[in-house]
Design an enzyme around this catalytic site. Structure first.
Site, PDB file in Angstrom:
ATOM      1  N   VAL A 149      19.043 -13.249  21.134  1.00 44.74           N
ATOM      2  CA  VAL A 149      18.029 -12.654  21.283  1.00 44.74           C
ATOM      3  C   VAL A 149      16.682 -13.516  21.476  1.00 44.74           C
ATOM      4  O   VAL A 149      16.555 -15.216  21.060  1.00 44.74           O
ATOM      5  CB  VAL A 149      17.612 -12.020  19.583  1.00 44.74           C
ATOM      6  N   SER A 150      16.229 -13.196  22.774  1.00 45.95           N
ATOM      7  CA  SER A 150      15.016 -14.296  22.952  1.00 45.95           C
ATOM      8  C   SER A 150      14.135 -14.296  22.286  1.00 45.95           C
ATOM      9  O   SER A 150      14.047 -13.496  20.960  1.00 45.95           O
ATOM     10  CB  SER A 150      15.026 -13.975  24.371  1.00 45.95           C
ATOM     11  N   ALA A 151      13.603 -15.598  22.647  1.00 39.39           N
ATOM     12  CA  ALA A 151      12.011 -15.858  21.995  1.00 39.39           C
ATOM     13  C   ALA A 151      10.856 -14.553  21.716  1.00 39.39           C
ATOM     14  O   ALA A 151      10.915 -14.767  23.069  1.00 39.39           O
ATOM     15  CB  ALA A 151      11.535 -17.421  22.256  1.00 39.39           C
TER      16      ALA A 151
END
Ligand SMILES: C[S@@+](CC[C@H](N)C(=O)[O-])C[C@H]1O[C@@H](n2cnc3c(N)ncnc32)[C@H](O)[C@@H]1O
Length: 417
Positions: free
Chosen positions: A78-80
């Protein structure tokens, strides 16, 4: 699969989500009120693996790895939050839009669904059934199960059954633009894609401009690599150091005429050369890397393995282990304290091989050229030209070209000042 937090941690999660959103607003990543509301609303903690601390989940700068491959590399995450916000803003996602997200995690798709609202459509596609199962579970738990279409497929072909889209947001590292992504965009649509150009990635927002696609913004970023049809691996060349250990040269788009010529390169050198170009310690020089990747023949990444004198001296250990191969020799960039006021460091290079000095000088010449052309790339300097499109001259402005399977990416640098 997802945690069932206690009432206390729900409250804590709400507080931390509010603080994270405040931080994204303060740092300028949020593109408008709908986007801000989405970040305040969507419970990010329902999309990450059990046991992930809330401090990590709601840290604006941190991604959360959700799947690791056989060799230990991240395959899904889950990207930043800052990067999710930046890419949503790059795409100009707004109520009523139809959006395709390439690469799923669930959380970003829920953000998209919140922003586009009931009159829009969010579709997310992932090649990995484990990822889509996790995303679906998270979306159901967070109440977005009926607001996001989740598809398991190789996104190389897009998702034609729900096209066309006002925006395609690619959230996986791409080496090329799949023609389907462009074909499935509505007129006036935008694609946001982390495009790798000879090793370096920028998230580009591209819109059609006649026959080609022109950037409206660019963001330095990193992503897990594309799998499936669009996968593209680097090629490595290992050289044995006479004092022990291995040095590896890693090539992305560069073709080396005859790698065997380099066999004894580490028996010669190093020869150092200094550019006279300096930079303060706090200032980043990521665009120098793109200049070198575009204009330095034989460009490569250089990894000095344990036991090599280069590793012992710290050469290649920092974030500029780049160089190039010229025939039977190669070089690697380095920095030294310039002794000038303001903690300035000077760019240079060290060469190895029978033509070590020439190799180092070739790199230093390109550092000086980058300096002469203004050092930074404007956000609108990138373009993508589908195969068969003629690329016009840009006059005095230097243009570097990255040749892909389905087209060519270009960067037009400012003319020398
Ligand atoms: C960084 S993750 C996506 C993050 C997600 N958008 C989020 O909510 O933050 C990248 C995903 O791309 C997927 N992927 C890699 N190659 C793909 C392909 N060819 N087609 C579709 N998905 C792919 C991976 O399985 C991985 O789950």
């Amino acid at each position: 699969m997802t945690q069932a937090p206690s009432v206390a941690s729900f409250d804590q999660a709400d507080e931390m989500r509010a603080a994270m959103t405040d931080r994204l607003v303060a740092d300028g990543w949020i593109g408008g009120p709908e986007m801000e509301a989405a970040f305040r609303t969507v419970p990010r903690h329902l999309f990450v693996p059990d046991g992930t601390p809330l401090e990590t989940i709601y840290d604006a700068d941190q991604s959360v790895v959700t799947k690791v491959g056989a060799g230990g590399a991240s395959m899904s995450s889950v990207s930043a939050p800052w990067l999710q916000a930046r890419m949503i803003a790059q795409a100009g996602i707004a109520p009523g839009m139809r959006v395709l997200e390439v690469g799923s995690g669930g959380y970003n798709a829920a953000l998209l669904a919140e922003i586009v609202g009931k009159n829009g459509q969010a579709v997310t596609v992932d090649i990995d059934p484990e990822v889509t199962a996790r995303a679906t579970a998270g979306l159901d738990a967070a109440g977005y199960g009926d607001r996001v279409v989740v598809v398991t497929a190789d996104a190389e072909h897009g998702v034609p059954e729900h096209a066309d889209y006002d925006a395609v947001v690619v959230t996986v590292g791409a080496w090329d633009l799949a023609p389907a992504w462009l074909e499935q965009l509505a007129g006036g649509g935008v694609i946001v894609v982390p495009l790798r150009m000879n090793t370096f990635t920028r998230s580009l927002a591209l819109r059609r401009s006649g026959e080609h696609w022109a950037s409206t913004s660019a963001q330095l970023c990193g992503f897990v690599p594309m799998q499936g049809v669009g996968e593209r691996a680097n090629r490595g060349l290992r050289l044995r150091h006479p004092a022990g250990g291995l040095v590896t040269l890693l090539f992305d788009e560069t073709e080396v005429d005859d790698p065997r010529l380099l066999t004894g390169a580490l028996d010669h050198g190093p020869a150092q050369a200094w550019s006279g170009c300096t930079i303060p310690v706090q200032v980043d020089f990521a665009d120098l890397h793109l200049w070198l990747a575009g204009f330095l023949p034989g460009f490569c990444r250089v990894e000095a393995g344990p036991g090599t004198p280069m590793a012992a001296e710290g050469v290649c250990r920092t974030w500029f282990p780049f160089g190039s191969v010229i025939g039977d020799s190669f070089c690697v960039m380095e920095l030294r304290d310039s002794g000038l006021p303001g903690a300035q460091r000077e760019f240079g290079a060290r060469g190895y091989g029978p033509h070590a000095a020439e190799a180092a000088e070739a790199l230093v010449a390109q550092i000086r050229a980058w300096d002469a052309h203004g050092r930074t790339i404007p956000g609108d300097a990138f373009a993508y030209w589908p195969a068969g499109t003629a690329i016009p001259s840009a006059g005095d402005a230097p243009v570097c070209r990255f040749r892909k399977t389905h087209g060519t990416a270009t960067i037009t640098w400012p003319a020398a000042g």
